[in-house]
Motif scaffolding. Sequence first.
Motif, PDB file in Angstrom:
ATOM      1  N   VAL A 241      20.594  51.132  21.759  1.00 35.45           N
ATOM      2  CA  VAL A 241      20.213  50.848  20.364  1.00 35.45           C
ATOM      3  C   VAL A 241      19.787  49.396  20.181  1.00 35.45           C
ATOM      4  O   VAL A 241      18.851  49.093  19.434  1.00 35.45           O
ATOM      5  N   ALA A 242      20.449  48.468  20.887  1.00 41.15           N
ATOM      6  CA  ALA A 242      20.150  47.047  20.717  1.00 41.15           C
ATOM      7  C   ALA A 242      18.944  46.582  21.532  1.00 41.15           C
ATOM      8  O   ALA A 242      18.526  45.426  21.411  1.00 41.15           O
ATOM      9  N   LEU A 256      25.678  46.502  14.458  1.00 37.10           N
ATOM     10  CA  LEU A 256      26.127  46.813  15.815  1.00 37.10           C
ATOM     11  C   LEU A 256      26.717  45.582  16.495  1.00 37.10           C
ATOM     12  O   LEU A 256      27.640  45.693  17.308  1.00 37.10           O
ATOM     13  N   ALA A 257      26.203  44.420  16.151  1.00 40.89           N
ATOM     14  CA  ALA A 257      26.679  43.176  16.756  1.00 40.89           C
ATOM     15  C   ALA A 257      27.879  42.584  16.017  1.00 40.89           C
ATOM     16  O   ALA A 257      28.428  41.562  16.449  1.00 40.89           O
ATOM     17  N   GLY A 258      28.286  43.227  14.931  1.00 43.83           N
ATOM     18  CA  GLY A 258      29.357  42.676  14.109  1.00 43.83           C
ATOM     19  C   GLY A 258      30.666  43.426  14.220  1.00 43.83           C
ATOM     20  O   GLY A 258      30.879  44.243  15.122  1.00 43.83           O
ATOM     21  N   ARG A 331      24.640  45.599  24.590  1.00 44.58           N
ATOM     22  CA  ARG A 331      23.985  44.371  25.027  1.00 44.58           C
ATOM     23  C   ARG A 331      22.521  44.390  24.594  1.00 44.58           C
ATOM     24  O   ARG A 331      21.808  45.354  24.879  1.00 44.58           O
ATOM     25  N   PRO A 332      22.051  43.331  23.909  1.00 47.99           N
ATOM     26  CA  PRO A 332      20.663  43.311  23.436  1.00 47.99           C
ATOM     27  C   PRO A 332      19.691  42.924  24.548  1.00 47.99           C
ATOM     28  O   PRO A 332      19.025  41.887  24.499  1.00 47.99           O
ATOM     29  N   LEU A 333      19.590  43.775  25.554  1.00 47.92           N
ATOM     30  CA  LEU A 333      18.713  43.530  26.686  1.00 47.92           C
ATOM     31  C   LEU A 333      17.483  44.431  26.614  1.00 47.92           C
ATOM     32  O   LEU A 333      17.560  45.551  26.109  1.00 47.92           O
ATOM     33  N   PRO A 334      16.347  43.990  27.136  1.00 48.58           N
ATOM     34  CA  PRO A 334      15.233  44.918  27.308  1.00 48.58           C
ATOM     35  C   PRO A 334      15.688  46.125  28.129  1.00 48.58           C
ATOM     36  O   PRO A 334      16.558  46.005  29.001  1.00 48.58           O
TER      37      PRO A 334
END
Length: 348
Positions: A241-242, A256-258, A331-334
């Motif tokens: 999702v991120a 999602l990050a909170g 994790r906000p990764l590609p």
Amino acid sequence: MSLIDRLGLSVPIVQAPMAGVSTPRMAATVSETGALGSIAVGNADADGAARMMAETRALTDRPFNVNLFVHVEPRRDPAREAAWLEALTPRFASVWAAPPSRLGVIYRSFADDDAMLARLLADAPAVVSFHFGLPDAARIRALKAAGCLLLAGATSLDEALACKAAGVDAVVAQGWEAGGHRGMFDPDAQDDRLGMATLTRLLVARAGLPVIASGGIMDGRGVRAALDLGAVAAQMGTAFVACPESAADEAYRAALAGDAAFHTVMTRAISGRPARGLTNRFTEWGATTAAVPPDYPLAYDAGKALNAAARAAGETGFGAHWAGQGAPLARPLPAADLIAALVEEMNA
């Protein structure tokens, strides 16, 4: 030939379909890594599905999964629908809006969508998967004759055995931890709420089908654990999702990050079916109201209207921010980098 070999996968990971969140770019990127990318067309008509499949094919020649909703038609109950809209009226008023005057069936079930079947037979994607149930035998025969490998979600052994009897090629074991809608064939039936590990082992031992484990899997160690349980692959949704390829909006990503990531909840209030998401104003209201939501997707029509009105007023607390219990590990990764990290963790 194993399921993994049949699809030519080098990475035993399936990116979950996630209607409204997954995109052709995400699916293609994941498939290009050797895993299986997915698009969701349950919220689209046949023309929309055709566009999504064409866009995905323009980005990869690797196999990808096309996911369909196979829900039963909702029971129309005017009194219940009116009572639900009345219960939601103060929520609409809080964002200076009024509820819709009536509710519509916003998503058509593949069970009776002949145009969607014709489109799938013409395009013949490598993988077709079903959520909420199974289509009839004729549709399954037609898809298999077109060369499609068929997957279906199951939350219990009985559902998995129904998948086997229907001729499905592999089953996705959806544990209680999983984000998004519970895939129960009958949302009003008893839910034993089996977790990913227990359900995966049960289906591996008793279902007689290859099993793809799903629910709370967020890193390579989780994938390895699923494989050790006997699964042939792990399906992961919240983990993607991120990613920048996701269609999740900024409010969804921020939630999602909170802190909400630590407090997912199962709710019927947003759509009319049990679904796990991040806590917000909508889920909190749903936990306290005595009103009974109409059947899916009628209630979703109201939920989407409320979210749209709220967003127009600058309020993002009424969104369908679906996420599993592993949400804090997102994790906000590609997408390609995420797959690389998962493989590295699996092999550590």
